[in-house]
Design a protein around this motif. Structure first.
Motif, PDB file in Angstrom:
ATOM      1  N   ARG A  38       9.328  38.082 -71.022  1.00 61.52           N
ATOM      2  CA  ARG A  38       9.608  38.561 -69.693  1.00 61.52           C
ATOM      3  C   ARG A  38      11.005  38.903 -69.389  1.00 61.52           C
ATOM      4  O   ARG A  38      11.670  37.794 -69.314  1.00 61.52           O
ATOM      5  CB  ARG A  38       8.819  37.753 -68.658  1.00 61.52           C
ATOM      6  N   ASN A  89       7.537  43.523 -69.705  1.00 61.68           N
ATOM      7  CA  ASN A  89       6.798  42.467 -70.321  1.00 61.68           C
ATOM      8  C   ASN A  89       6.204  41.402 -69.343  1.00 61.68           C
ATOM      9  O   ASN A  89       6.652  40.457 -69.276  1.00 61.68           O
ATOM     10  CB  ASN A  89       7.466  41.843 -71.528  1.00 61.68           C
ATOM     11  N   SER A 116       4.140  38.918 -66.875  1.00 67.31           N
ATOM     12  CA  SER A 116       3.422  37.924 -67.205  1.00 67.31           C
ATOM     13  C   SER A 116       2.020  38.068 -66.715  1.00 67.31           C
ATOM     14  O   SER A 116       2.030  39.022 -65.748  1.00 67.31           O
ATOM     15  CB  SER A 116       3.896  36.311 -66.689  1.00 67.31           C
ATOM     16  N   LYS A 117       0.814  37.247 -67.010  1.00 65.31           N
ATOM     17  CA  LYS A 117      -0.044  37.460 -66.374  1.00 65.31           C
ATOM     18  C   LYS A 117      -0.397  37.117 -64.981  1.00 65.31           C
ATOM     19  O   LYS A 117      -1.129  37.902 -64.200  1.00 65.31           O
ATOM     20  CB  LYS A 117      -1.200  36.296 -67.065  1.00 65.31           C
ATOM     21  N   ASP A 175       2.266  38.008 -63.134  1.00 64.23           N
ATOM     22  CA  ASP A 175       2.990  39.142 -62.340  1.00 64.23           C
ATOM     23  C   ASP A 175       1.724  40.082 -62.285  1.00 64.23           C
ATOM     24  O   ASP A 175       1.463  40.694 -61.176  1.00 64.23           O
ATOM     25  CB  ASP A 175       3.846  39.763 -63.433  1.00 64.23           C
ATOM     26  N   SER A 176       0.836  40.385 -63.182  1.00 61.17           N
ATOM     27  CA  SER A 176      -0.045  41.391 -63.382  1.00 61.17           C
ATOM     28  C   SER A 176      -1.272  41.103 -62.281  1.00 61.17           C
ATOM     29  O   SER A 176      -1.692  42.026 -61.396  1.00 61.17           O
ATOM     30  CB  SER A 176      -0.753  41.501 -64.721  1.00 61.17           C
ATOM     31  N   PHE A 177      -1.637  39.865 -62.119  1.00 61.11           N
ATOM     32  CA  PHE A 177      -2.551  39.582 -61.187  1.00 61.11           C
ATOM     33  C   PHE A 177      -2.223  39.760 -59.622  1.00 61.11           C
ATOM     34  O   PHE A 177      -2.928  40.457 -59.094  1.00 61.11           O
ATOM     35  CB  PHE A 177      -2.974  37.876 -61.411  1.00 61.11           C
TER      36      PHE A 177
END
Lengths: 508, 750
Positions: free
Chosen positions: B642, B718, B720-721, B723-725
């Motif tokens: 990231r 890139n 992180s999870k 971030d995406s959530f």
């Protein structure tokens, strides 16, 4: 062999420090050295290269000619006016500088110039439009050079993920000013070994463009604004009514401009606000002169719309949260689909801006009440960094933008409205006495721009000029147009008010 | 870490006899040093000689193999003093610096060295920073050679001549027991050409061997009564020895005229101007591309001492001779006049009467000068080639001097070129229009420069407190003098910013600001500016710009550099040094924190505490940092880590085109573009893709309360999870509200 024939090929590169002129020099040198020539290059190192204008210089000499006479050539270190075969300019004003120094001669020089601009500090720091006329430089280049290849080579480089040196090299190949084939040029890039693929892509794109006959027109900021045509029919009722008014009430030459203004004001506030705009505009248009091709109405249509769409906190908040803006930022930072982009807004409203956004009486009270003012000051004494694409930041801006319906009650609206009315009144009076003066008064709106102190200083200048106008209106002078134009120009000059104050003092 | 690495190029230094090398002048000089059996080298960086120091630094391995000692000297004085190793021992030593500023700094040591004389060859390579591209006052090194009785070489600017002059420079030095200066003009330092290599020669005696077997010769020490003898020896022994050597080895060159040439005329020139002169003759049709000229030439590869005999011999029997000598005063021309007078030679001597009195001798002024000379002495020789300059333009010396102005010269050329019959002549745009179209483009702070924010802060403080007297110094920070900052009153020398402000040590309404860079600080500023200010209880404000390197000269490491550097001791903080000499009020600030920088200056202006107020403003040169960090970032992204990249952005709808931000920054990447609103004509501010995300734009927007248009975009690669959530939730809520807004607008859509 005659003396004329045995001469070096002379190449000057007019560039800015840090632009990669060295890379281009190296390519040309390698190109020559691998294809039967000896090459010498020189540059000016050091501090001169820190973004300033600089010249790289190369001379190429045929090894065959050397062998024939069995002597070493004497190669010069700097270009001589009238003795340059190829001039490569890595920025348009640098092409102009080379022309100015006489390095481009009509009987001899192939000029390869990118048309993109890297604006100098002196152009950028002006309060208004301080940019030089690029088209004129291209025109002079065309008239001076034996052959001119000009297009936006920086754009070609960017499109191919490369730097300008590759595009310049491509244009040089296309010019056929050097005795080397395209394949030989390409081998030089390959031999360099750095970013070969993207360099070759930019090289080839520029090569193709470079073979065009005419230099490409320059696209750049200018005043030649283009407005979209009026639609046949609008989609909604409120829009239809406005469109009809534009058709009925506005002289044909100004309709597209006024239509643009109307659209912007509907977006800014509501259809009613656009009607108010047309009402105001009409007061002057009625008195406008066909003999002057409605110049006053046209100017006023622009200035009035800009003023009525003053940038208050509500407007700024609204601009910050729109979906297309987030897209624009993504495009601008070249984010890929997999990347996330979070904008951080740098906001620093002062007490004045906060109070301005309040209803008039509350705002006035807060501004004048020491305690209230102190509280607000304390809250906003530091700049804020707002994350507009995260929830708390977005919601704050969203709330602020939602105050739009109450804008007409704000202190800011009250002030701006009063000023607009007074200004319109002056124009109405002036046009009965002197058309040009009225036109100059209308133009003065553009002095009021920026935010906080900058905005306040703009207003100060505007008001000082309006005081002059008021004095003229009760005097017997025929015109104040020249005086206002001068003051207007002085107000946009320099950083402080000294130029303006000096000009102001002249008459009084 | 220097700006440019020569690690790859220096391998060329290993090449042996007979190989043809294609290199830059600086690298050629280094190779020549190794071929000459040099025992030690040193110097101080500064354009145009910086790269020589970088080359030496990058070739330490090769130097070590040969037994050559390399020292990165603290100043030019240090470098000159190092040549003391050649006083008692037959060690060949060479040092390099930028001249004349470096020679000024070194002159104490040089004078002592020249007085006592040397046993081993001592060579000073000076990069003559004169003319186009120069950043310093315009003076000649020639005066130093004359006043200290050192010999001055000015070889023809091709790599063969330059590299050979290094070798015979050492020989001349040894033959005459005198230090020798080798002068290289700016473009000669960076000329890329070719020469044939020789084998490297390890020093016959190394410094180690000399150190282990000390010897001393008191007659070479500058102490009475020896000093009086030195004066005598200089004139009676060393000078004649030098002249004999120069004559015997034909260091100066006579070029006979080609057949059909004119024996009655002649040109005497400094070696360094040979190529330009030949081109001038060539354009006039008086020489071919190989240098075969119609006029005999005497080329002075040694410009001091003069070999009177050779000069008199060259002039005898000629009607007239032109002296081509760059810069002023015209030492050589004066000397030749005296020689001819004493020898009773009636040849007419021309020089500064036909050539510009001052300024660099580029092609155009030389061409005009030679043309004036021929026009006066043998007009029938002209007209061989089509010349662009009109003849009546060069008949008087006044005209020549006037047209030395490159712009004027160019206009002459163009005026004459466009005077040709042209059917469209009426439509031509006058070239004078270019004067308005071509704004000046002086050098300035680079993109993201950490020094820019300091001057933004000072400028903002000036709005509040009135204008300051700012004593500037040498270094990139000197660009503060130019727009848009317009800060700085004087610059007196490297590390002398503080000293130059010392007269203002009196009570006043506003304290002065005395600027210095870390390079200048370690060069001599610690003692001459800070030590002196502490001692004299100077009450003003002293700014030390600490950006980790000697940035202006190309990023060379210094004592306070933050990184570990092989062979050097770094990481010695400036703060400790100034406290060591007794400074009490010392603050260290981050340059990009404009608010704090401004507040610190304000405090320094107002504090009742006596003595110098020292502000050390730290941050790294961004371009150097980029060179270091960019590859790391790229690798991290590739590995899937990231990474957050920052850059700035201006809302083009919010910006009103006032450009107040530009007037506080001047960053090349903060530029302008077309206003997207067709109703507005002023260009809006725009951050282009060169932006390094240094943060100044945002800091200024806050501290100067500029406008709400500035945005820092954080680009996450890139993600992180988590971030995406979070991103998903944000998109949903924000998207819903944005749709509502749009629906409202759509009610009135056109």
């Amino acid at each position: 062999m005659s003396e004329q024939a045995v001469k070096p090929i002379t190449i000057a590169i007019s560039a800015m420090g840090g632009q990669g002129g060295g890379v281009l020099s190296n390519w040309i040198r390698d190109l020559a050295e691998s294809n039967g020539y000896v090459a010498q290059s020189t540059s000016v190192p050091g501090v001169a290269q820190r973004t300033g204008a600089t010249i790289y210089y190369l001379e190429l000499f045929s090894q065959a000619a050397m062998a024939q006479s069995d002597q070493e050539p004497v190669l010069a270190m700097t270009p001589v006016p009238g003795d340059v075969d190829v001039l490569i300019a890595a920025e348009l004003v640098e092409a102009g500088r080379a022309l100015q120094r006489g390095f481009v001669s009509a009987d001899r020089t192939t000029l390869i110039a990118t048309t993109h601009r890297s604006y100098t500090v002196s152009e950028r720091q002006q309060k208004g439009n301080g940019l030089v006329d690029s088209d004129k430089i291209v025109a002079i280049a065309e008239q001076q050079a034996k052959r001119l290849i000009a297009f936006d080579m920086n754009q070609v480089a960017i499109e191919n993920h490369s730097v300008i040196s590759s595009a310049l090299f491509g244009a040089l190949a296309a010019s056929e000013a050097l005795p080397f084939s395209k394949a030989q040029f390409e081998s030089a890039i390959e031999a360099g070994g750095v970013a070969v693929a993207s360099s070759l892509a930019a090289f080839n794109a520029a090569y193709e463009k470079g073979q065009a006959e005419k230099p490409e027109a320059v696209s750049e900021p200018d005043d030649g604004s283009v407005f979209s045509e009026l639609p046949e029919q609008a989609r909604t009722d409120s829009a239809r009514r406005l469109l009809q008014r534009v058709r009925d009430e506005i002289p044909e030459g100004s309709q597209t401009l006024v239509f643009e203004a109307v659209k912007q004001l509907v977006d800014y506030q509501d259809p009613e606000y656009a009607h108010q705009y047309l009402d105001r505009l009409n007061r002057v248009v009625k008195q406008d002169s066909e003999a002057q091709s409605f110049a006053l109405g046209h100017e006023l249509a622009k200035q009035l719309a800009l003023w009525m769409a003053f940038q208050d906190t509500i407007r700024v908040a609204e601009q910050k949260i729109r979906a297309d803006r987030f897209e624009k930022i993504r495009r601008e930072v070249k984010a890929s689909d997999e990347q996330m982009v979070y904008p951080v807004e740098f906001l620093h409203p002062r007490v004045e801006e906060i109070c301005d956004s309040m209803p008039k009486s509350l705002g006035e009270w807060a501004l004048n009440n020491r305690f209230a003012r102190g509280c607000i000051s304390a809250l906003f004494s530091h700049g804020r960094k707002l994350q507009s694409a995260k929830l708390s930041g977005f919601l704050q801006l969203y709330m602020l933008a939602s105050m739009k319906s109450g804008r007409r009650k704000t202190l800011r609206y009250f002030h701006e409205n009063n000023h607009i009315e007074a200004w319109l009144g002056r124009i109405e009076k002036a046009v009965t006495r002197d058309y040009d003066s009225a036109l100059e008064i209308a133009k003065c709106q553009n002095l009021i721009k920026g935010y906080s102190d900058t905005h306040a200083r703009g207003y100060e200048n505007f008001n000082a000029i309006m005081a002059e106008v008021d004095a003229w209106l009760v005097s017997s002078e025929n015109s104040c147009a020249a005086r206002i134009a001068k003051l207007h120009k002085a107000a946009l000059t320099g950083e402080d008010r000294s130029a303006f104050e000096a000009e102001l003092a002249l008459a009084s | 870490m220097a700006e440019r690495s020569f690690k790859k190029e220096v391998q060329i230094l290993r090449k042996g006899a007979g190989e043809e090398l294609h290199v830059e002048g600086i690298l050629g000089v280094t190779k020549a040093l190794l071929q000459s059996g040099v025992a030690y080298v040193g110097g101080y960086q500064g354009s145009p000689i910086s790269h020589l120091m970088d080359v030496l630094n990058d070739s330490q391995e090769i130097l070590k193999e040969l037994g050559v000692h390399f020292e990165s000297n603290a100043s030019e004085a240090t470098a000159a003093a190092m040549l003391a190793a050649s006083v008692n021992y037959p060690l060949r030593g060479a040092v390099a610096w930028k001249s004349t500023v470096g020679t000024n700094v070194a002159s104490d040591a040089l004078a002592n060295l020249a007085s006592g004389g040397v046993k081993g060859g001592a060579l000073v390579i000076v990069g003559e920073d004169y003319g186009e591209g120069s950043s310093i006052m315009q003076e000649r090194s020639h005066a130093f050679a004359m006043k200290s009785q050192m010999w001055l070489l000015d070889p023809r600017p091709n790599l063969t001549s330059i590299t050979e002059s290094v070798e015979w420079g050492f020989q001349l030095s040894e033959a005459s027991n005198t230090p020798v200066m080798l002068e290289l003009r700016i473009r000669a330092c960076h000329v890329h050409g070719r020469f044939t290599a020789k084998d490297n020669v390890p020093p016959p005696l190394t410094v180690k061997e000399a150190m282990e077997n000390p010897e001393r010769d008191t007659s070479r020490i500058v102490l009475p009564p020896s000093v009086f003898l030195h004066e005598k020896e200089k004139i009676e022994d060393r000078l004649p020895a030098a002249i004999d050597f120069i004559k015997a080895n034909k260091l100066n060159e006579f070029f006979e005229p080609r057949s059909g040439g004119n024996e009655k005329l002649g040109i005497i020139l400094q070696g360094g101007l040979y190529n330009t002169l030949i081109r001038a003759l060539n354009i006039l049709g008086l020489a071919d591309a190989f240098g075969n000229s119609d006029i005999p030439l005497y080329c002075m590869n040694v410009t001091y001492p003069y070999v009177d005999e050779e000069i008199i011999e060259f002039c005898r029997g000629k009607d007239a001779v032109l002296v081509v000598e760059e810069g002023q005063p015209d030492y050589i021309e004066q000397a030749i006049n005296k020689m001819l007078r004493n020898a009773d030679v009636p040849t007419r001597l021309h020089g500064k009467g036909m050539l510009p009195v001052y300024g660099e001798y580029q092609g155009q002024p030389l061409k005009e000068g030679v043309e004036a000379f021929i026009q006066t002495e043998a007009p029938e020789m002209l007209g061989k080639a089509e010349t662009l300059a009109a003849n009546d333009n060069v008949s008087s010396a006044d005209n020549v001097v006037q047209s030395f102005d490159p712009k004027l010269a160019a206009q002459n050329v163009i005026a004459n070129a466009t005077a040709q019959p042209n059917t469209q002549a009426d439509n031509l745009i006058p070239l004078q229009d270019l004067d308005e179209l071509v704004p000046p483009r002086p050098a300035g702070f680079c993109v993201g420069c950490p020094e820019r924010p300091i001057f933004s802060a000072i400028k903002q403080l000036q709005f509040e407190k009135g204008e300051f007297h700012v004593s500037a110094d040498i270094g990139c920070h000197l660009f503060s003098i130019l727009p848009p900052f317009n800060l700085g009153n004087t610059t007196m020398g490297y590390g002398l910013g503080g000293a130059a402000g010392s007269a203002f040590n009196v009570d006043g309404v506003r304290r002065t600001i005395n600027v210095m860079g870390d390079g200048g600080f370690w060069h001599n500023g610690l003692t001459s500016s800070i030590g002196s200010a502490v001692f004299n209880e100077n009450d003003n404000v002293f700014l030390i710009v600490d950006n980790n390197y000697s940035a202006a000269t190309g990023g060379q490491d210094i004592l306070s550099s933050k990184f570990y550097v092989d062979h050097r001791s770094t990481q010695n903080p400036i703060k400790k040094a100034v406290q060591g000499v007794g400074a009490k009020w010392v603050r260290v600030v981050d340059t990009y924190d404009v608010e704090t920088v401004k507040a610190t200056f304000k405090e320094a202006m107002e504090t009742p505490i006596k003595g110098p107020k020292i502000i050390i403003a730290q941050n790294e040169c961004m371009l150097n940092k980029q060179r270091r960090v960019k590859p790391q970032t790229r690798a991290a992204i590739k590995e899937g880590k990231r990474v957050v990249r920052e850059r700035f952005f201006v809302d083009d709808e919010t910006c009103t085109g006032d450009h107040a931000c530009i007037r506080l920054s001047g960053c090349p990447s903060l530029t302008v573009k077309e206003n997207p609103n067709p109703l507005k004509s002023d260009p809006v501010a725009y951050v282009d893709n060169d932006c390094l995300g240094c943060g100044l734009c945002g800091a200024n927007a806050h501290s100067a309360v500029l406008c709400p248009s500035f945005v820092r975009a954080e680009v996450i690669s890139n993600p992180s999870k988590m971030d995406s959530f979070l991103h998903g939730i944000r998109q949903k809520v924000i998207g819903f509200l944005q749709n509502r807004l749009q629906a409202k607008l759509d009610k009135h859509a056109f």
